[in-house]
Every structure is written in C-alpha cells, then in structure tokens.
Scaffold this active site. Structure first.
Site, PDB file in Angstrom:
ATOM      1  N   SER A 207      35.371 -35.769  35.171  1.00  6.82           N
ATOM      2  CA  SER A 207      34.086 -36.438  34.920  1.00  6.82           C
ATOM      3  C   SER A 207      33.691 -37.413  36.027  1.00  6.82           C
ATOM      4  O   SER A 207      33.095 -38.460  35.756  1.00  6.82           O
ATOM      5  CB  SER A 207      34.088 -37.118  33.550  1.00  6.82           C
ATOM      6  OG  SER A 207      34.323 -36.159  32.527  1.00  6.82           O
TER       7      SER A 207
ATOM      8  N   LYS B 284      34.419 -23.543  39.117  1.00  8.26           N
ATOM      9  CA  LYS B 284      34.992 -22.815  37.975  1.00  8.26           C
ATOM     10  C   LYS B 284      34.265 -21.474  37.807  1.00  8.26           C
ATOM     11  O   LYS B 284      33.875 -20.901  38.810  1.00  8.26           O
ATOM     12  CB  LYS B 284      34.945 -23.682  36.704  1.00  8.26           C
ATOM     13  CG  LYS B 284      35.514 -25.081  36.966  1.00  8.26           C
ATOM     14  CD  LYS B 284      35.695 -25.903  35.726  1.00  8.26           C
ATOM     15  CE  LYS B 284      36.256 -27.270  36.116  1.00  8.26           C
ATOM     16  NZ  LYS B 284      36.579 -28.085  34.941  1.00  8.26           N
TER      17      LYS B 284
ATOM     18  N   ASN C 128      34.685 -27.834  42.526  1.00 12.57           N
ATOM     19  CA  ASN C 128      35.322 -26.726  41.814  1.00 12.57           C
ATOM     20  C   ASN C 128      34.278 -26.136  40.869  1.00 12.57           C
ATOM     21  O   ASN C 128      34.006 -26.696  39.811  1.00 12.57           O
ATOM     22  CB  ASN C 128      36.536 -27.261  41.041  1.00 12.57           C
ATOM     23  CG  ASN C 128      37.141 -26.220  40.119  1.00 12.57           C
ATOM     24  OD1 ASN C 128      36.875 -25.027  40.261  1.00 12.57           O
ATOM     25  ND2 ASN C 128      37.945 -26.678  39.167  1.00 12.57           N
TER      26      ASN C 128
ATOM     27  N   GLU D 141      43.246 -25.911  33.704  1.00 13.42           N
ATOM     28  CA  GLU D 141      42.701 -24.769  32.951  1.00 13.42           C
ATOM     29  C   GLU D 141      43.519 -23.509  33.208  1.00 13.42           C
ATOM     30  O   GLU D 141      43.687 -22.678  32.323  1.00 13.42           O
ATOM     31  CB  GLU D 141      41.223 -24.555  33.325  1.00 13.42           C
ATOM     32  CG  GLU D 141      40.351 -25.640  32.715  1.00 13.42           C
ATOM     33  CD  GLU D 141      39.072 -25.939  33.483  1.00 13.42           C
ATOM     34  OE1 GLU D 141      38.658 -25.126  34.330  1.00 13.42           O
ATOM     35  OE2 GLU D 141      38.493 -27.013  33.241  1.00 13.42           O
TER      36      GLU D 141
END
Ligand code: PGA
Length: 251
Positions: A214, A11, A9, A98
């Site tokens: 993470s 982002k 991802n 998010e």
C-alpha cells in the site's frame, strides 16, 4: 552508495495496450534529470515490448514477476530465466507473498530460482515479509531471517551485490493499510543488520532494501525518507502513470 529504486509490480493486471500506454506515459513524463532507478514488472506476455520501450531511457528497465526454478525442458507453461534475459529484462522479482501463498513456493525453490536468474545474468528483487498472525505473535523477525537466509545466504558477497531485498508485510499488501514508517524502518534496519553480520558492512550498506505494501504518493515521501528504506515495490499504485511517477520522484 546504494541505489534508490521504485519498481512497479503489475501482477496480473493491464492488457498489452494498457501496459504500453502506461509505460509511454511514465517515460514521457519522467524528468530529464531523474535520479531514481525505475523498474516495470509486467506480464511475461509483453515483457519484451516493455523492455524495448525502456531501452533508451537511462535508469529505466524491465523485470519479470517470476522465473522457473529449472533451466529448460519439459515444464509446460513455465518461463525460464534465460527466456526472460533474452527479452532484455534486467531483473526478476522472486518470492512475492502471492507466489509463496498461491503456488506454495518454498525457500528452497526460491534458492533454485535465484540460481537460474544469476546464471542468465538477471538481478533479483527478493521479497520477504510476515503475515499479521506472525507479527502479532512476535515471530516476524525470525520469519524474515529464515526467508532471507534459507534462500540467499549460500551466495558469495560478490553475488549478493545482484540482490535487491523487498520487505512486504503481507497484511499491508493491497489492503490500504501501510506499515507505519517506524514499523517499516525497524524491519529494514533488522535486515541490513542481518546482511552486515553475514557479509560485512560494505555489502549491507550497498544493498537496496525496498518497502512494499500500500505504498502510494501520499506516504512514499515519508517512507523513503527513512534511513534504511531505499525505495518501493509498488502494486496498485503502479497501475496509474501519475501515481507511479509521483512515487518515483518521492526521494
Ligand atoms: P500494493 O502491492 O502496493 O498493491 O499493496 C504491493 C506488492 O504486492 O508488491
């Protein structure tokens, strides 16, 4: 049996040139006998390019990071599932924390997005996960159950086969703090059990459940060795070809 999947991802990171270079690097170094399903989720802007780059490599496809809950029309700035599908992407990531936090996406809206994705023949990587406050107050199981059931449990067992779940504890995303393997495994087993209760053992056992938060080369092996962890949704570490590659080969 279920697929092992590692999805990157990106982002709102990487411009077109950097994104292309990253995909080239990963595809060039992916072992010929690669067994992991690899997904790149870049920006919409060059999703088509990334999807085309992946077209000749088995088990590698592109995903969008979101889609509209509407089919088409006067929704300036929105991107529809059919547009994504026409760019040759195969998956859409939905319900990332998010987006839930910054764009106030609700379980109901996500339900509509899942419908749009399926209508355009896209598979869904559906994200769920709790905040630290929720975990510390012990409501995380109920929270995850409501996220999944309110957005997905209207689906038939057959439709559910096009869903991948990503468990992403919010407190582990981009923080460097990873859920311990036992914390992640506990939630993954809980989710699989939830699916078994709703859809039966076969659907539960064939659904891939990814961990995100993470995840990096140094912890991927241990996480992926857990019984119910079938791969990862990778943020930061998906932006570096060698790290992402290492994670894809961590099973
Ligand atoms: P991270 O992000 O790997 O940078 O923690 C994961 C995600 O948000 O999907």
């Amino acid at each position: 049996m279920r697929k092992n999947i590692v999805a990157g991802n990106w982002k709102m990171n990487l411009n077109r040139q950097d994104g292309i270079a990253l995909v080239e690097d990963v595809l060039g170094k992916l072992p010929a006998d690669n067994k992991t399903h690899v997904i790149f989720a870049p920006s919409f802007v060059y999703l088509h390019k990334v999807a085309k780059m992946c077209a000749d490599t088995p088990k590698v496809v592109a995903a969008s990071q979101d889609c509209s809950s509407n089919e088409k029309g006067a929704f300036t700035g929105e991107v529809s599932a059919s547009m994504i599908s026409s760019c040759k992407a195969r998956y859409v990531v939905l319900g990332h924390s998010e987006r839930r936090a910054n764009f106030t996406e609700t379980n109901d809206q996500l339900k509509a997005k899942v419908g749009q994705a399926f209508a355009s023949d896209l598979k869904v990587i559906f994200c769920c996960g709790e905040s630290l406050v929720q975990r510390e107050s012990g409501v995380h199981f109920e929270w995850i159950k409501s996220q999944i059931s309110e957005s997905l449990f209207h689906l038939s067992a057959d439709e559910f086969k096009k869903i991948v779940i990503a468990y992403e504890p919010i407190w582990a995303i981009g923080t460097g703090v990873t859920a311990s393997t036992s914390q992640a495994q506990e939630i993954h087993a809980f989710i699989r059990n939830l699916l078994a209760e709703k859809y039966g053992k076969e659907v539960a056992e064939s659904t891939s459940i990814l961990y995100g938060g993470s995840c990096k080369p140094s912890n991927a092996k241990e996480l992926f060795a857990s019984q119910d962890i079938d791969g990862g949704l990778i943020g930061g570490a998906s932006l570096k070809a060698d790290d992402f590659l290492a994670i894809t080969q961590s099973f």
